[in-house]
Design an enzyme around this catalytic site. Structure first.
Site, PDB file in Angstrom:
ATOM      1  N   ARG A   1      25.855  52.507  46.502  1.00  0.00           N
ATOM      2  CA  ARG A   1      25.756  53.086  45.172  1.00  0.00           C
ATOM      3  C   ARG A   1      26.853  54.125  45.015  1.00  0.00           C
ATOM      4  O   ARG A   1      27.445  54.576  45.997  1.00  0.00           O
ATOM      5  CB  ARG A   1      24.381  53.714  44.936  1.00  0.00           C
ATOM      6  CG  ARG A   1      24.075  54.923  45.790  1.00  0.00           C
ATOM      7  CD  ARG A   1      22.657  55.415  45.545  1.00  0.00           C
ATOM      8  NE  ARG A   1      22.305  56.548  46.383  1.00  0.00           N
ATOM      9  CZ  ARG A   1      22.531  57.821  46.079  1.00  0.00           C
ATOM     10  NH1 ARG A   1      23.125  58.118  44.938  1.00  0.00           N
ATOM     11  NH2 ARG A   1      22.173  58.794  46.894  1.00  0.00           N
TER      12      ARG A   1
ATOM     13  N   ASN B   1      33.507  57.602  44.571  1.00  0.00           N
ATOM     14  CA  ASN B   1      34.459  56.824  45.363  1.00  0.00           C
ATOM     15  C   ASN B   1      34.548  57.282  46.821  1.00  0.00           C
ATOM     16  O   ASN B   1      35.576  57.129  47.465  1.00  0.00           O
ATOM     17  CB  ASN B   1      35.857  56.878  44.712  1.00  0.00           C
ATOM     18  CG  ASN B   1      35.833  56.409  43.275  1.00  0.00           C
ATOM     19  OD1 ASN B   1      35.195  55.400  42.950  1.00  0.00           O
ATOM     20  ND2 ASN B   1      36.501  57.143  42.390  1.00  0.00           N
ATOM     21  N   ARG B   2      33.452  57.842  47.310  1.00  0.00           N
ATOM     22  CA  ARG B   2      33.340  58.304  48.697  1.00  0.00           C
ATOM     23  C   ARG B   2      34.289  59.463  49.014  1.00  0.00           C
ATOM     24  O   ARG B   2      34.531  59.755  50.182  1.00  0.00           O
ATOM     25  CB  ARG B   2      33.581  57.147  49.691  1.00  0.00           C
ATOM     26  CG  ARG B   2      32.576  55.986  49.554  1.00  0.00           C
ATOM     27  CD  ARG B   2      31.161  56.467  49.790  1.00  0.00           C
ATOM     28  NE  ARG B   2      30.197  55.379  49.856  1.00  0.00           N
ATOM     29  CZ  ARG B   2      29.485  54.944  48.817  1.00  0.00           C
ATOM     30  NH1 ARG B   2      29.651  55.498  47.628  1.00  0.00           N
ATOM     31  NH2 ARG B   2      28.600  53.981  48.962  1.00  0.00           N
ATOM     32  N   LEU B   3      34.820  60.127  47.990  1.00  0.00           N
ATOM     33  CA  LEU B   3      35.665  61.298  48.196  1.00  0.00           C
ATOM     34  C   LEU B   3      34.775  62.541  48.185  1.00  0.00           C
ATOM     35  O   LEU B   3      34.870  63.403  47.309  1.00  0.00           O
ATOM     36  CB  LEU B   3      36.757  61.374  47.127  1.00  0.00           C
ATOM     37  CG  LEU B   3      37.762  60.216  47.136  1.00  0.00           C
ATOM     38  CD1 LEU B   3      38.746  60.350  45.985  1.00  0.00           C
ATOM     39  CD2 LEU B   3      38.511  60.173  48.470  1.00  0.00           C
TER      40      LEU B   3
END
Length: 214
Positions: free
Chosen positions: A9, A191-193
């Site tokens: 997600r 965005n996994r940042l």
């Protein structure tokens, strides 16, 4: 069954900026723990994963409840003959992890565990519900038992033994205070940042903050 590699997600309900962080990590922890409790999203907001290492270098993890925290560290209690206690006797380095995933937050603590005094152990033990005190006497934590019935029988035996008056503190039960050397605050982002900030102690015993990459 769905391929677990496809389970994902997007994060991004909140963000974390260094300018918003308290200079004292324990105050920042107090803020985040309070928000986790007030959110009513967690059955056990004080639950933390406690990681230790045995003599072979094999790590072990288990969920334990945090019972106190202040500028000197984080406190939990256990059987002093349990696996975790035996491992801490040989290597007192430890990691604690709070996973408040519904808030897209994590806190990771690394440090050293030190036993509490008998007086500190007794103070907390006597504040526990009576049945919890009895369970501490009945259970030889981490040791094998043939059936649950034997465990329940041991509980009844302790209940009869201590039917009158206060239940004494077992000499095999007590607490640890984890004195941190680093505390990381992790906030999920798009965005996994993710936002990750780590507090570390310098040689003067002062905290400094570093942003680390996700």
């Amino acid at each position: 069954m769905k391929d677990i590699a496809d389970i994902r997600r997007q994060y991004g309900t909140d963000q974390l900026h260094q300018a918003d962080l308290h200079e004292n990590p324990m105050e920042q922890f107090k803020l985040w723990l309070g928000q986790a409790i007030e959110s009513n999203l967690f059955t056990d907001p004080t639950a933390m994963n406690v990681a230790t290492v045995d003599n072979d270098g094999m790590p072990s993890q288990r969920i334990v409840l945090l019972k106190k925290y202040d500028d000197s560290g984080f406190t939990f209690f256990t059987n002093l003959k349990s696996n975790k206690a035996m491992q801490l006797a040989d290597n007192n380095k430890i990691s604690l992890h709070f996973g408040w995933l519904s808030l897209e937050r994590q806190v990771i603590i690394r440090g050293e565990a030190h036993k509490l005094s008998v007086a500190e152990n007794a103070q907390y033990f006597l504040s526990r519900p009576r049945d919890s005190q009895l369970a501490a006497w009945a259970s030889h934590q981490s040791k094998t038992v043939a059936t649950r019935k034997l465990l329940e029988q041991a509980f009844v035996q302790m209940k009869n033994k201590f039917s009158n008056g206060d239940i004494p503190l077992p000499d095999f039960w007590g607490g640890y205070k984890v004195k941190p050397v680093s505390i990381e605050f992790w906030q999920g982002r798009e965005n996994r940042l993710h936002d990750r900030f780590v507090y570390k102690l310098n040689e003067q015993g002062e905290w400094f903050i570093q942003r680390v990459q996700p």
